[in-house]
Design a protein around this motif. Structure first.
Motif: not given
Length: 257
Positions: A123-152
């Protein structure tokens, strides 16, 4: 987590961060050098992992990923758990990666995340987030449940629109490598983080991946500056830091750094 020089010197531990009990799942993010050892040191069990997330192909973010996959899959004897990461980590991109062997890709469910691509861990949705970094494919992560979200954010320099990938986060975790306005390519400084926190307006903010200059120039003081200028409770991560997130969700969740 720390930058390359902090990694080499181990001035700061480089095991990444672990989220336990998020909708019943245990997740290890960016397991760099020492992640397995630190897992045991701080009383956690790598065999109880449900997912390993790796943001990009720099050593301080991926080096212990394979051994954690082995733990998650009970020594590669079971099809179990999920592995999510950037294209460079999973498939390789130009000179970057791949970082995970075909053998270690054979047991978990594997997802390559691009910015705005979403995978699910039950039930956790994990979305890739855009970065601008040395590795051009690098991503961050947004983790979202029904009532909570933590983003990295993972490693990224500040760019216009960065906040859009982390909107709605109750807790914002960001790599903030330099103090004050000392910007370097591919990374944020304190001043950048102040801008991002003001734009995202999380309930709680965490500065991690602290570079040597940050560590030598009062990281706690830099976090206090962010708090003063944004009104958001902000802390600078330290080795073994444990944060109870029950103030931000309906039931207890715990984040380890």
């Amino acid at each position: 987590m720390a930058d390359a020089f902090a990694t080499i010197t181990q001035r700061r531990m480089t095991g990444g961060l672990r989220i336990d009990g998020l909708d019943g799942k245990n997740i290890h993010i960016d397991p760099g050098p020492g992640a397995l050892v630190r897992t045991y040191q701080f009383g956690l069990n790598p065999l109880k992992l449900d997912a390993v997330l790796v943001s990009h192909s720099h050593t301080d973010h991926y080096s212990d990923a394979e051994v954690l996959i082995e733990a998650m899959t009970r020594g590669m004897t079971r099809r179990k758990g999920s592995l999510m990461g950037s294209k460079s980590v999973i498939e390789g991109y130009k000179q970057f990666g791949p970082c995970i062997s075909k053998y270690h890709l054979s047991k978990p469910d594997v997802s390559v995340l691009n910015p705005d691509k979403t995978a699910k861990l039950d039930n956790i949705k994990i979305k890739g987030t855009k970065t601008v970094h040395g590795d051009p494919t690098a991503v961050g992560f947004n983790l979202k449940t029904k009532d909570f979200s933590i983003s990295y954010t993972s490693d990224t320099e500040y760019f216009e629109g960065l906040y859009k990938y982390h909107e709605g986060a109750d807790v914002l975790v960001a790599s903030v490598i330099r103090p004050k306005n000392e910007r370097i390519r591919g990374h944020m400084c304190t001043e950048d983080f102040i801008t991002l926190v003001n734009e995202v307006s999380p309930k709680f903010a965490i500065m991690t991946h602290l570079g040597m200059k940050m560590l030598m120039n009062d990281a706690k003081g830099e976090a206090n500056i962010v708090k003063e200028k944004t009104g958001v409770n902000t802390v600078a991560a330290f080795d073994g830091m444990k944060i109870n997130l029950s103030n931000f969700v309906s039931r207890q969740k715990t984040l380890y750094e």
